[in-house]
Design an enzyme around this catalytic site. Sequence first.
Site, PDB file in Angstrom:
ATOM      1  N   GLU A 363       0.836  -1.227   0.000  1.00 50.57           N
ATOM      2  CA  GLU A 363       0.000   0.000   0.000  1.00 50.57           C
ATOM      3  C   GLU A 363       0.862   1.265   0.000  1.00 50.57           C
ATOM      4  O   GLU A 363       0.519   2.279   0.610  1.00 50.57           O
ATOM      5  CB  GLU A 363      -1.026  -0.046   1.142  1.00 50.57           C
ATOM      6  CG  GLU A 363      -1.964  -1.244   0.943  1.00 50.57           C
ATOM      7  CD  GLU A 363      -3.247  -1.206   1.719  1.00 50.57           C
ATOM      8  OE1 GLU A 363      -3.700  -0.125   2.097  1.00 50.57           O
ATOM      9  OE2 GLU A 363      -3.813  -2.300   1.920  1.00 50.57           O
TER      10      GLU A 363
HETATM   11  N1  COS Z   1      -6.268  11.612  -3.815  1.00 46.40           N
HETATM   12  C1  COS Z   1      -6.811  12.081  -4.961  1.00 46.40           C
HETATM   13  N2  COS Z   1      -6.107  12.280  -6.085  1.00 46.40           N
HETATM   14  C2  COS Z   1      -4.783  12.016  -6.040  1.00 46.40           C
HETATM   15  C3  COS Z   1      -4.144  11.546  -4.885  1.00 46.40           C
HETATM   16  C4  COS Z   1      -4.952  11.346  -3.730  1.00 46.40           C
HETATM   17  N3  COS Z   1      -4.452  10.876  -2.588  1.00 46.40           N
HETATM   18  N4  COS Z   1      -2.827  11.384  -5.151  1.00 46.40           N
HETATM   19  C5  COS Z   1      -2.646  11.732  -6.443  1.00 46.40           C
HETATM   20  N5  COS Z   1      -3.834  12.109  -6.964  1.00 46.40           N
HETATM   21  C6  COS Z   1      -4.099  12.596  -8.319  1.00 46.40           C
HETATM   22  C7  COS Z   1      -3.338  13.882  -8.605  1.00 46.40           C
HETATM   23  O1  COS Z   1      -4.053  15.007  -8.168  1.00 46.40           O
HETATM   24  C8  COS Z   1      -3.231  13.830 -10.112  1.00 46.40           C
HETATM   25  O2  COS Z   1      -4.445  14.212 -10.699  1.00 46.40           O
HETATM   26  P1  COS Z   1      -4.549  15.524 -11.670  1.00 46.40           P
HETATM   27  O3  COS Z   1      -3.614  15.256 -12.810  1.00 46.40           O
HETATM   28  O4  COS Z   1      -5.982  15.567 -12.060  1.00 46.40           O
HETATM   29  O5  COS Z   1      -4.123  16.675 -10.818  1.00 46.40           O
HETATM   30  C9  COS Z   1      -3.078  12.339 -10.381  1.00 46.40           C
HETATM   31  O6  COS Z   1      -3.614  11.652  -9.264  1.00 46.40           O
HETATM   32  C10 COS Z   1      -1.651  11.921 -10.602  1.00 46.40           C
HETATM   33  O7  COS Z   1      -0.918  12.328  -9.463  1.00 46.40           O
HETATM   34  P2  COS Z   1       0.640  12.560  -9.506  1.00 46.40           P
HETATM   35  O8  COS Z   1       1.015  13.459 -10.634  1.00 46.40           O
HETATM   36  O9  COS Z   1       1.057  12.985  -8.126  1.00 46.40           O
HETATM   37  O10 COS Z   1       1.141  11.085  -9.864  1.00 46.40           O
HETATM   38  P3  COS Z   1       2.558  10.401  -9.755  1.00 46.40           P
HETATM   39  O11 COS Z   1       2.718   9.519 -10.907  1.00 46.40           O
HETATM   40  O12 COS Z   1       3.608  11.418  -9.476  1.00 46.40           O
HETATM   41  O13 COS Z   1       2.382   9.412  -8.491  1.00 46.40           O
HETATM   42  C11 COS Z   1       2.088   8.667  -6.266  1.00 46.40           C
HETATM   43  C12 COS Z   1       1.799   9.741  -7.309  1.00 46.40           C
HETATM   44  C13 COS Z   1       3.541   8.375  -6.108  1.00 46.40           C
HETATM   45  C14 COS Z   1       1.533   9.232  -4.963  1.00 46.40           C
HETATM   46  C15 COS Z   1       1.303   7.382  -6.649  1.00 46.40           C
HETATM   47  O14 COS Z   1       1.770   6.834  -7.844  1.00 46.40           O
HETATM   48  C16 COS Z   1       1.337   6.318  -5.583  1.00 46.40           C
HETATM   49  O15 COS Z   1       0.682   6.421  -4.533  1.00 46.40           O
HETATM   50  N6  COS Z   1       2.116   5.235  -5.843  1.00 46.40           N
HETATM   51  C17 COS Z   1       2.142   4.103  -4.954  1.00 46.40           C
HETATM   52  C18 COS Z   1       1.025   3.181  -5.254  1.00 46.40           C
HETATM   53  C19 COS Z   1       0.894   2.127  -4.234  1.00 46.40           C
HETATM   54  O16 COS Z   1       0.576   2.414  -3.091  1.00 46.40           O
HETATM   55  N7  COS Z   1       1.163   0.900  -4.657  1.00 46.40           N
HETATM   56  C20 COS Z   1       0.970  -0.209  -3.820  1.00 46.40           C
HETATM   57  C21 COS Z   1      -0.064  -1.037  -4.478  1.00 46.40           C
HETATM   58  S1  COS Z   1      -1.424  -1.402  -3.555  1.00 46.40           S
HETATM   59  S2  COS Z   1      -0.772  -2.834  -2.387  1.00 46.40           S
END
Ligand code: COS
Length: 380
Positions: A363
């Site tokens: 996660e």
């Molecule tokens: N709630 C709502 N929207 C979100 C958000 C959140 N918590 N986090 C990101 N977003 C949205 C952003 O606002 C953006 O949308 P807009 O383009 O409309 O503004 C979009 O999602 C993309 O966000 P961002 O540009 O920050 O994406 P990145 O590729 O830089 O990645 C992270 C963001 C690193 C936070 C994300 O890829 C992540 O959480 N990765 C880990 C995933 C994970 O937990 N994997 C484990 C699998 S489940 S066991």
Amino acid sequence: MDFSLSEEHLMIRDAARDFAKTELLPGVVERDNKQEFPTEQVKKMGELGFLGMMVDPKYGGGGMDTVSYVLAMEELSKVDASCSVIVSVNNSLVCYGLEAYGTEAQKQKYLTKLATGQSIGAFCLSEPEAGSDATSQRTTAIDKGDHYVLNGTKNWITNGNSADFYLVIAQTDKEKKHKGINAFIVEKSWEGFEVGPKEDKLGIRGSDTHTLNFNDVKVPKENRIGDDGFGFKFAMKTLSGGRIGIAAQALGIAAGAYDLAREYSKVRKTFGTEICNHQAIAFKLADMHTSIEAARLLVMKAAWDKDQGNNYDMSGAMAKLYASQVAMDVSVEAVQVHGGNGFVKEYHVERMMRDAKITQIYEGTSEIQKMVISRGLLRD
Ligand code: COS
């Protein structure tokens, strides 16, 4: 500011504590050894309402708050983190995701079964090439009018074989990048859906983690969650709450390992006295307890934020980042306090040390939590 728990919270905590002691503790070592899924225990957890704690009672849930949920997660995780991850995925990823963003028909058809434990859910985001970098989805969902066709592979899926319903994230329109991603409800029995091999894991060995394959799986359009292109936001929003559950799991592993170390130090003697009387051990206990208490405050703050309707992206990420490090540190120290016995399975702490590691990975890895926290700090 009031740090005390309500009568209701205490009742839920005690019920989870009793259940963990009477139903999870017997057989926990054997299940870990044999990588055996806790079928009976999950059934009982469903009957007791642990699988849909926060869901509205009109869909069969317990209607409880997030504070209740993290209290239960901590108690279950003190004893069996394999069982608690099943609880966490079902509650905070699958049930929450459906309740917050599903249609009424989806809730009636799926959530009612998931909240009561009649069915189990899985959350399918990770892929061989898309774990932390979650926007790089290779699984495709091609729009065919009244249905989508799913193709691809998902990895490291908790409840991979034991689930009945799967929330699957897939790319519909590559040109639109993360705005072309969708989330779908997929049923296990559907043609073209295949559960791949079970992973042989370091920890949480009682939970079943699988690769899943989707070969031309036909998904009716009514099984898409939210509007077209909502899938990535759905995953991010849902994971933000999931991280509070995993933070509580990490807290429970740490607290469980600490409890065992403390008890052991009061009976094990060296140099003519119980080892807790040696400052080397007493100071370890002091450090362990202090870090657990700090982790608990972060976990509770994140749960409280969610209950108050505050944004919990950062508080959940901080709770997970910190509590998972505490789970690692405390479980390693608990093994050390147990000495040679700590290396032996029947004393439980070696399993807790192995179980702790995954809380820094799933996660969202600790590095991802730092990305979420630092971006939040620097946003304005
Ligand atoms: N709630 C709502 N929207 C979100 C958000 C959140 N918590 N986090 C990101 N977003 C949205 C952003 O606002 C953006 O949308 P807009 O383009 O409309 O503004 C979009 O999602 C993309 O966000 P961002 O540009 O920050 O994406 P990145 O590729 O830089 O990645 C992270 C963001 C690193 C936070 C994300 O890829 C992540 O959480 N990765 C880990 C995933 C994970 O937990 N994997 C484990 C699998 S489940 S066991």
